[in-house]
Scaffold this active site. Structure first.
Site, PDB file in Angstrom:
ATOM      1  N   HIS A 162      -0.999   1.353  -4.703  1.00  0.00           N
ATOM      2  CA  HIS A 162      -1.416   2.754  -4.536  1.00  0.00           C
ATOM      3  C   HIS A 162      -0.502   3.733  -5.273  1.00  0.00           C
ATOM      4  CE1 HIS A 162      -3.716   1.725  -0.563  1.00  0.00           C
ATOM      5  NE2 HIS A 162      -4.357   1.333  -1.647  1.00  0.00           N
TER       6      HIS A 162
ATOM      7  N   SER B 241      -3.426  -1.487   8.537  1.00  0.00           N
ATOM      8  CA  SER B 241      -4.512  -1.293   9.500  1.00  0.00           C
ATOM      9  C   SER B 241      -5.825  -1.860   8.962  1.00  0.00           C
ATOM     10  CB  SER B 241      -4.680   0.190   9.769  1.00  0.00           C
ATOM     11  OG  SER B 241      -4.927   0.838   8.539  1.00  0.00           O
TER      12      SER B 241
ATOM     13  N   GLN C 262       0.842  -1.198   0.000  1.00  0.00           N
ATOM     14  CA  GLN C 262       0.000   0.000   0.000  1.00  0.00           C
ATOM     15  C   GLN C 262       0.879   1.251   0.000  1.00  0.00           C
ATOM     16  OE1 GLN C 262      -2.597  -2.238   3.403  1.00  0.00           O
ATOM     17  NE2 GLN C 262      -2.469  -0.026   3.556  1.00  0.00           N
ATOM     18  N   ASN C 263       2.166   1.053   0.238  1.00  0.00           N
ATOM     19  CA  ASN C 263       3.049   2.204   0.434  1.00  0.00           C
ATOM     20  C   ASN C 263       3.555   2.757  -0.891  1.00  0.00           C
ATOM     21  OD1 ASN C 263       2.679   1.628   3.104  1.00  0.00           O
ATOM     22  ND2 ASN C 263       4.582   0.472   3.303  1.00  0.00           N
TER      23      ASN C 263
ATOM     24  N   CYS D 260      -0.457  17.639 -23.762  1.00  0.00           N
ATOM     25  CA  CYS D 260      -1.798  18.237 -23.831  1.00  0.00           C
ATOM     26  C   CYS D 260      -1.923  19.533 -23.036  1.00  0.00           C
ATOM     27  CB  CYS D 260      -2.848  17.225 -23.366  1.00  0.00           C
ATOM     28  SG  CYS D 260      -2.839  16.960 -21.587  1.00  0.00           S
TER      29      CYS D 260
ATOM     30  N   CYS E 139      -4.825  11.109 -22.176  1.00  0.00           N
ATOM     31  CA  CYS E 139      -3.599  11.610 -22.793  1.00  0.00           C
ATOM     32  C   CYS E 139      -2.551  10.507 -22.619  1.00  0.00           C
ATOM     33  CB  CYS E 139      -3.183  12.892 -22.063  1.00  0.00           C
ATOM     34  SG  CYS E 139      -1.500  13.422 -22.398  1.00  0.00           S
TER      35      CYS E 139
ATOM     36  N   CYS F  25       1.736  19.032 -18.601  1.00  0.00           N
ATOM     37  CA  CYS F  25       1.992  17.943 -19.539  1.00  0.00           C
ATOM     38  C   CYS F  25       2.478  18.522 -20.872  1.00  0.00           C
ATOM     39  CB  CYS F  25       0.697  17.154 -19.732  1.00  0.00           C
ATOM     40  SG  CYS F  25       0.803  15.888 -20.995  1.00  0.00           S
TER      41      CYS F  25
HETATM   42 ZN    ZN Z   1      -1.400  15.230 -21.056  1.00  0.00          ZN
END
Ligand code: ZN
Length: 264
Positions: free
Chosen positions: A120, A211, A102-103, A169, A135, A166
């Site tokens: 994650h 947890s 999860q880290n 885009c 994109c 970006c």
């Molecule tokens: Zn983009």
């Protein structure tokens, strides 16, 4: 009890591990949650969302950098290193060994592990924030390496104008992490399909420092219980009495950095 876990792991041929924030506390990274009830703190639930990023991108990035900016300098502790050793040993013995974490702190990578599912996301990448239409630098497949310099203008002067954009885009770039209002299948780098295959095929599972308050742990527990797979927990806290999914857990209370090296 740790000896019993060691024997179980030795006898297993398909081992799955899931780690949460607790494993990185000894590396100087505090957990997301605070307070006696171990619930997510309100700040995280509010700021850690795509909706907040869209409303307040400057505040969102400032919060992220404030919260996670120092993580990049942290180092793995004996718990991460022990898991890397366990993986090496398992692979040498031609066993399957998979880690879901999860880290986002990358400490498992730094410890030399190979099969890591960062469910994650991670702090070493960023991506385009655009969702519809997509994109190439954004979800579901795109990401870019994060380097300190990319945020320097923003850190010196946090405004909309200094936020990195970006190159394809023109939308804002965002952290490459799963926010609370997003889904595991939102980006291929979260490797949800690999996580599911691992949870559906392992013959033992060990949870370390989680947890059990995120979606992936609930999914994992349900899949394990469906198949009657034994699962173990190493956690600093005692077993919560009011969580039916954890009833069958073999629970070892203690610090991961002290207990995991004893599995070697
Ligand atoms: Zn983009």
């Amino acid at each position: 009890m740790i000896e019993q876990l060691k024997n179980t792991l030795n006898q297993s041929s398909n081992i799955a591990i899931l780690t949460g924030a607790g494993i990185s506390v000894a590396s100087g990274i505090s957990a997301f949650r605070t307070g006696k009830n171990k619930v997510w703190d309100e700040e995280t639930l509010t700021y850690g969302t795509y909706a907040f990023f869209r409303d307040e991108p400057v505040q969102s990035w400032s919060w992220y950098l404030n919260r996670f900016g120092s993580i990049r300098s942290k180092e793995p502790n004996p718990a991460h290193k022990a898991l890397a050793e366990l993986e090496k040993k398992a692979l040498d013995d031609n066993k399957n060994f998979h880690l879901i974490t999860q880290n986002i702190d990358r400490l498992h990578h730094k410890s030399g592990m190979n099969n890591i599912i960062e469910i994650h996301g991670n702090i070493d990448h960023i991506r385009c924030a655009k969702k519809h239409p997509t994109c190439d630098h954004g979800e579901p497949f795109g990401s870019l390496p994060f380097f300190e310099g990319i945020m320097q203008h923003f850190v010196n002067n946090p405004t909309l104008e200094t936020l990195p954009r970006c190159s394809l885009c023109g939308d804002f770039l965002r952290p490459h992490i799963l926010w609370f209002d997003e889904y595991y299948d939102g980006h291929s780098d979260y490797q949800m399909q690999s996580a599911l295959s691992c949870l559906e095929s392992c013959d033992v599972m060990l949870f370390v420092g989680t947890s059990f308050s995120v979606g992936i742990t609930d999914i994992a527990l349900r899949l394990l219980l469906d198949r009657n797979v034994p699962f173990w927990v190493i956690n600093n806290e005692p077993k919560p009495p009011n969580k039916p999914l954890l009833k069958q857990a073999h629970w070892i209370e203690g610090k991961a950095e002290l207990l995991l090296p004893r599995l070697l």
